[in-house]
Design a protein around this motif. Structure first.
Motif, PDB file in Angstrom:
ATOM      1  N   UNK A 121      79.905  42.652 -40.793  1.00  0.00           N
ATOM      2  CA  UNK A 121      81.061  43.522 -40.625  1.00  0.00           C
ATOM      3  C   UNK A 121      81.423  44.069 -41.998  1.00  0.00           C
ATOM      4  N   UNK A 122      81.611  45.385 -42.067  1.00  0.00           N
ATOM      5  CA  UNK A 122      82.021  46.026 -43.314  1.00  0.00           C
ATOM      6  C   UNK A 122      83.436  46.564 -43.134  1.00  0.00           C
ATOM      7  N   UNK A 123      84.309  46.230 -44.068  1.00  0.00           N
ATOM      8  CA  UNK A 123      85.698  46.691 -44.032  1.00  0.00           C
ATOM      9  C   UNK A 123      85.988  47.476 -45.300  1.00  0.00           C
ATOM     10  N   UNK A 124      86.594  48.633 -45.143  1.00  0.00           N
ATOM     11  CA  UNK A 124      86.966  49.425 -46.313  1.00  0.00           C
ATOM     12  C   UNK A 124      88.309  50.091 -46.060  1.00  0.00           C
ATOM     13  N   UNK A 125      89.142  50.121 -47.087  1.00  0.00           N
ATOM     14  CA  UNK A 125      90.457  50.759 -46.965  1.00  0.00           C
ATOM     15  C   UNK A 125      90.631  51.801 -48.053  1.00  0.00           C
ATOM     16  N   UNK A 126      91.464  52.780 -47.756  1.00  0.00           N
ATOM     17  CA  UNK A 126      91.767  53.819 -48.743  1.00  0.00           C
ATOM     18  C   UNK A 126      93.180  54.327 -48.530  1.00  0.00           C
ATOM     19  N   UNK A 127      93.821  54.728 -49.612  1.00  0.00           N
ATOM     20  CA  UNK A 127      95.136  55.351 -49.502  1.00  0.00           C
ATOM     21  C   UNK A 127      94.978  56.832 -49.166  1.00  0.00           C
ATOM     22  N   UNK A 128      93.770  57.378 -49.436  1.00  0.00           N
ATOM     23  CA  UNK A 128      93.554  58.798 -49.192  1.00  0.00           C
ATOM     24  C   UNK A 128      92.349  59.081 -48.323  1.00  0.00           C
ATOM     25  N   UNK A 129      91.158  59.128 -48.953  1.00  0.00           N
ATOM     26  CA  UNK A 129      89.933  59.457 -48.217  1.00  0.00           C
ATOM     27  C   UNK A 129      88.750  58.717 -48.828  1.00  0.00           C
ATOM     28  N   UNK A 130      87.624  58.710 -48.094  1.00  0.00           N
ATOM     29  CA  UNK A 130      86.400  58.187 -48.675  1.00  0.00           C
ATOM     30  C   UNK A 130      85.777  56.978 -48.017  1.00  0.00           C
ATOM     31  N   UNK A 131      86.371  56.457 -46.946  1.00  0.00           N
ATOM     32  CA  UNK A 131      85.773  55.264 -46.329  1.00  0.00           C
ATOM     33  C   UNK A 131      84.379  55.556 -45.772  1.00  0.00           C
ATOM     34  N   UNK A 132      84.139  56.801 -45.376  1.00  0.00           N
ATOM     35  CA  UNK A 132      82.805  57.173 -44.882  1.00  0.00           C
ATOM     36  C   UNK A 132      81.748  56.836 -45.925  1.00  0.00           C
ATOM     37  N   UNK A 133      82.043  57.094 -47.189  1.00  0.00           N
ATOM     38  CA  UNK A 133      81.074  56.886 -48.254  1.00  0.00           C
ATOM     39  C   UNK A 133      80.975  55.412 -48.659  1.00  0.00           C
ATOM     40  N   UNK A 134      82.109  54.739 -48.723  1.00  0.00           N
ATOM     41  CA  UNK A 134      82.079  53.328 -49.108  1.00  0.00           C
ATOM     42  C   UNK A 134      81.389  52.488 -48.036  1.00  0.00           C
ATOM     43  N   UNK A 135      81.693  52.764 -46.780  1.00  0.00           N
ATOM     44  CA  UNK A 135      81.025  52.054 -45.692  1.00  0.00           C
ATOM     45  C   UNK A 135      79.524  52.342 -45.710  1.00  0.00           C
ATOM     46  N   UNK A 136      79.178  53.600 -45.977  1.00  0.00           N
ATOM     47  CA  UNK A 136      77.777  53.990 -45.973  1.00  0.00           C
ATOM     48  C   UNK A 136      76.974  53.332 -47.071  1.00  0.00           C
ATOM     49  N   UNK A 137      77.574  53.175 -48.245  1.00  0.00           N
ATOM     50  CA  UNK A 137      76.872  52.542 -49.361  1.00  0.00           C
ATOM     51  C   UNK A 137      76.502  51.102 -49.029  1.00  0.00           C
ATOM     52  N   UNK A 138      77.451  50.368 -48.480  1.00  0.00           N
ATOM     53  CA  UNK A 138      77.173  48.968 -48.125  1.00  0.00           C
ATOM     54  C   UNK A 138      76.214  48.898 -46.945  1.00  0.00           C
ATOM     55  N   UNK A 139      76.445  49.740 -45.942  1.00  0.00           N
ATOM     56  CA  UNK A 139      75.581  49.730 -44.764  1.00  0.00           C
ATOM     57  C   UNK A 139      74.129  49.989 -45.137  1.00  0.00           C
TER      58      UNK A 139
END
Length: 235
Positions: A121-139
């Motif tokens: 399970x990958x969890x990522x949080x943001x105050x603005x934008x960018x979870x698509x990229x952070x999740x993708x890097x780990x995935x």
């Protein structure tokens, strides 16, 4: 049941508290042993590109004091949770350097065979934008490690502090986290079969390691596993 959790920073706010929601949900299902790592405390060094892990073995990494401890925890765990806030539209540098240290685990090199039957399970949080990229890097790393069941939860919280997230937004975040936690837990209970992607790539790499271009240590690794003679790292 064991779950290994790796946090991309040591700040105990949005990402950390999101993972606590997941932990609490899972503990309602059964007794789970958690082992947690916080970056950079538990992996303070950048990968220096020495290639020791590729040419001499993972134990020869100059940072093996840290890498082998996390490696063994991941191997022994039934499930994995990777959690990173978004820093400038991607994962934290600490999380990226951790993933860099495990390049040798890519299927093309010397994959950890236990990964083929794990869930993550990958969890990522943001105050603005960018979870698509952070999740993708780990995935991407998990996928090429051979993990077939990967669940992702990206949350836009619009706040830098967990206690300051607006009520309705926080409720939706908690609902999303519990939904992903449920799917993650159900996957942990099931006997897993690798995805078509993993099976296909594994077959390609068998042919690669039968060629003269394969590194000696990698070919030896695949031969010892019996993978070049038809044995599969899954049933």
């Amino acid at each position: 049941m064991k779950v290994c959790i790796i946090y991309g920073n040591e700040r105990k706010e949005n990402t950390y508290n999101s993972v606590q929601i997941v932990k609490e949900y899972l503990l309602k299902k059964e007794d789970i042993e958690y082992i947690e790592y916080f970056l950079p405390k538990d992996m303070p060094n950048f990968c220096i590109g020495c290639f020791n892990c590729f040419y001499k073995g993972r134990e020869q990494c100059p940072h093996s004091e840290y890498t082998m401890k996390i490696y063994n925890s991941m191997r022994e765990a039934d499930g994995l949770i990777f959690a990173s806030p978004v820093y400038v539209m991607d994962v934290t540098s600490q999380m990226k350097t951790l993933l860099d240290h495990y390049g040798h685990m890519y299927m093309v090199h010397m994959p950890m065979e236990e990964m083929f039957t794990k869930s993550a399970l990958i969890v990522s949080t943001t105050a603005g934008a960018g979870t698509k990229y952070s999740l993708g890097t780990i995935e991407r790393s998990l996928k090429y490690w051979g993990v077939s069941k990967i669940f992702k939860c990206g949350l836009t919280v619009r706040s830098k502090k967990w206690n300051e997230i607006e009520g309705n937004r926080k409720a939706k975040c908690i609902s999303s986290l519990e939904n992903k936690a449920s799917k993650f837990y159900e996957s942990l209970l099931k006997k897993k079969s690798p995805s078509l992607f993993v099976k296909g790539m594994f077959q390609i790499f068998i042919m690669a390691h039968k060629s003269e271009n394969s590194l000696p240590i990698e070919r030896e690794y695949w031969e010892e596993k019996g993978w070049l003679n038809g044995t599969k790292p899954w049933k």
